[in-house]
Design an enzyme around this catalytic site. Structure first.
Site, PDB file in Angstrom:
ATOM      1  N   GLY A 152     -13.847  26.255   1.708  1.00 26.27           N
ATOM      2  CA  GLY A 152     -13.263  24.598   0.929  1.00 26.27           C
ATOM      3  C   GLY A 152     -12.661  24.575  -0.121  1.00 26.27           C
ATOM      4  O   GLY A 152     -12.100  26.381  -0.888  1.00 26.27           O
ATOM      5  N   GLU A 198       3.102  -3.737 -10.593  1.00 31.83           N
ATOM      6  CA  GLU A 198       2.100  -3.599  -9.836  1.00 31.83           C
ATOM      7  C   GLU A 198       1.613  -5.245  -9.271  1.00 31.83           C
ATOM      8  O   GLU A 198       0.913  -4.762  -7.749  1.00 31.83           O
ATOM      9  CB  GLU A 198       1.062  -3.306 -11.389  1.00 31.83           C
ATOM     10  CG  GLU A 198       1.578  -2.300 -12.424  1.00 31.83           C
ATOM     11  CD  GLU A 198       1.555  -0.936 -11.144  1.00 31.83           C
ATOM     12  OE1 GLU A 198       0.694  -0.917 -10.072  1.00 31.83           O
ATOM     13  OE2 GLU A 198       2.605   0.261 -11.608  1.00 31.83           O
ATOM     14  N   HIS A 206       2.784  -4.538  -5.518  1.00 28.46           N
ATOM     15  CA  HIS A 206       1.472  -3.390  -4.737  1.00 28.46           C
ATOM     16  C   HIS A 206       0.217  -4.036  -4.486  1.00 28.46           C
ATOM     17  O   HIS A 206      -0.076  -4.133  -3.270  1.00 28.46           O
ATOM     18  CB  HIS A 206       1.236  -2.485  -5.592  1.00 28.46           C
ATOM     19  CG  HIS A 206       1.632  -0.972  -6.092  1.00 28.46           C
ATOM     20  ND1 HIS A 206       2.169  -0.601  -4.962  1.00 28.46           N
ATOM     21  CD2 HIS A 206       1.939  -0.618  -7.655  1.00 28.46           C
ATOM     22  CE1 HIS A 206       3.485   0.569  -5.719  1.00 28.46           C
ATOM     23  NE2 HIS A 206       3.092   0.637  -6.304  1.00 28.46           N
TER      24      HIS A 206
HETATM   25 ZN    ZN Z   1       4.241   1.740  -8.138  1.00 33.79          ZN
END
Ligand code: ZN
Ligand code: ADP
Length: 535
Positions: A113, A335, A338
């Site tokens: 894991g 930003e 995005h």
């Molecule tokens: Zn970025």
């Protein structure tokens, strides 16, 4: 600390350069000494000073804890693994009961894991529940500069263990010694092989019922030598995965017992917002939140501290704010790019917030809330992530012009290229068709192994892969640029508000965007908030 007369000592972080270099040296000899020291000259890990060649390292041997004091109650959210182990605890407690029936007690259990999921803790709990001593050693500690040291350590360890039986021997990072023999950068590695052989010999050596149980842990079971997992050795495998939402809540319960929580804090909400967090991350989260509450002079931990700590663990420490100016404007457009591209692309997770407060390496961040099942992702969703990931660069490109694009998109590009490549080579989501073009065993391991895998592929196929990857990304970039061009007004407005407020919540963001766009933004069916990931 000196100033305040605090007693302290400094130790270098024990990074396993010894084994690393040995691998190189063993196979390529002298020419790579140069390369090795070059590598050392560029510190890749933010650790303290490391001495090369394992020199100056402490001769750390195994550790023994007569009583770990840990019980199954301390390990939360891994119920299946616990069930598997209840039987083993019985074996250790009363070996006679089973040997009288002629049953052979298992000798080895392999725990697999990701890191921080509680493998060590679980092993300790088994010893604690059975009331037997716990011996532990990390696989990487076996390997030293000199051939034969590892093997003699194994002998020491097992001699000590047999003298204390019944007991439990825990070998962490077994992959450091147990990797498939004869691979690892081209040839063999005497030291590692000898150590591995010694472990195998020891395990074969103890007759069925000596009462020594070996538990080994690894996060890369696929690279282990077949001899290790053969019956009579580590023939039982128990996997401990990242906790699911219920598991996370259980773990949070364990770690909030000792903390003072405000009644506004809901553990189930925290669990919802932290997919992908391991047990160790969750323990860390609660601790960070407590520290933060203390620093803020509060008596209780409120949801605010929890939020801030989640951000901090996922994206790093908060940095100093940028001063107004061109770069701040570029970051704002990046930003917002995005956020807009992601929101306008079908299948993308909703924006959780957009912020200009720097964190870790990032100068601004757009956070998303992953949907219901982050483990089952469709082609459309992956493609949407690529469009969203390119949104930052697309905004810079369209708004400031190609010559003004910045280095700020480097991280985005790395992520989206990896997604596109996986779409082609792992998930069969390209024109090449449903092929697995990568061998999982070579996926994350050595660069050289990957190169070899690639060179065993036909040149034509390798070229086609590259073409498909490029095509996916080119398409996505066109879409992203179109989103920016078609929504210029909305973007300018969003940037204005963002520069002013520094942080926009997802709802604030969508409210502004929807004033300018006719596309439904579908917030309603996305309200079941699951978590944040950042692009
Ligand atoms: Zn970025
Ligand atoms: P691994 O060996 O899998 O890397 P560890 O057992 O060392 O992980 O876990 C590190 C720490 O994280 C533990 O000491 C414990 O505090 C916490 N932790 C991890 N998983 C769990 C869990 N399932 N329940 C409770 N605590 C956990």
């Amino acid at each position: 600390m000196k100033e305040k007369n605090v007693d302290f000592a400094a130790h270098p972080v024990d990074v396993n350069w010894g084994a690393f270099l040995l691998n190189f040296l063993g196979n390529f000899g002298v020419p790579l000494v140069l390369l090795g020291s070059l590598l050392l000259a560029f510190p890749r890990t933010p650790s303290g000073p490391n001495l090369p060649f394992g020199l100056g390292r402490s001769k750390a041997k195994f550790q023994m804890e007569p009583n770990t004091g840990i019980t199954f109650d301390d390990v939360a959210g891994v119920d299946e693994a616990k069930q598997d182990f209840e039987e083993i605890v019985e074996f250790l407690k009363t070996p006679e009961k089973f040997s009288a029936l002629g049953a052979k007690i298992p000798k080895g259990v392999l725990l697999t894991g990701p890191p921080g999921t509680g493998k060590t803790l679980l092993a300790k709990a088994i010893a604690g529940e059975a009331g037997v001593p716990f011996f532990s050693l990390s696989g990487s500690e076996f390997i030293e500069m000199f051939v034969g040291v590892g093997a003699s350590r194994v002998r020491d360890l097992f001699n000590k263990a047999k003298a204390n039986s019944p007991c439990l021997v825990f070998i962490d990072e077994i992959d450091a010694v147990g990797r498939i023999r004869g691979t690892g950068l081209g040839g063999g590695n005497d030291e590692r092989e000898q150590t591995l052989n010694q472990i195998l010999t020891e395990m074969d050596g103890f007759a069925g019922n000596t009462g020594v149980l070996v538990i080994a842990a690894t996060n890369r079971p696929e690279i282990l030598d077949a001899a290790l997992v053969r019956p009579g050795r580590f023939d039982r495998q128990v996997s401990v995965g990242l906790p699911d939402i219920r598991g996370r809540e259980e773990i949070l319960k364990v770690y909030s017992k000792t903390k003072k929580l405000d009644k506004e804090v809901s553990l189930s909400v925290i669990a919802m917002r932290t997919p992908g967090f391991s047990g160790a991350d969750l323990a860390n989260l609660m601790n960070e939140a407590a520290i933060l509450a203390g620093r803020r002079g509060q008596e209780k931990i409120t949801p605010k501290e929890i939020d801030d700590s989640i951000d901090r663990i996922a994206a790093g420490m908060e940095g100093t704010k940028m001063i107004d100016g061109k770069s701040k404007a570029i970051v704002a457009y990046h930003e917002v790019g995005h956020a807009v591209c992601a929101t306008l692309t079908e299948g993308h997770d909703p924006v959780q917030k957009v912020t200009l407060i720097p964190r870790g390496q990032a100068r601004g961040l757009t956070w998303f809330l992953p949907g219901e099942d982050p483990t089952l992702v469709s082609k459309q969703q992956l493609f949407a992530r690529i469009v969203g990931g390119l949104g930052g660069r697309a905004a810079e490109d369209v708004i400031f012009g190609e010559p003004e694009i910045t280095t700020g998109a480097a991280g985005d590009l790395q992520q989206i290229t990896q997604i596109a490549r996986q779409m082609v080579t792992m998930f069969g989501m390209s024109e090449i068709g449903p092929w697995a073009l990568t061998d999982p065993a070579t996926m994350q391991s050595d660069v050289v192994l990957r190169m070899l895998a690639r060179s065993s592929m036909s040149e034509k196929l390798a070229k086609e892969i590259d073409q498909c990857v490029k095509k996916i990304i080119d398409n996505a970039y066109q879409i992203a640029k179109n989103h920016v061009r078609n929504n210029r007004e909305a973007i300018d407005k969003l940037v204005d508000v963002l520069l002013d407020k520094e942080t926009l919540t997802g709802d604030e963001f969508r409210a502004i965007l929807s004033e300018y766009t006719h596309q439904p933004l579908k917030t309603e069916d996305r309200v079941r908030i699951k978590d944040l990931i950042s692009v």
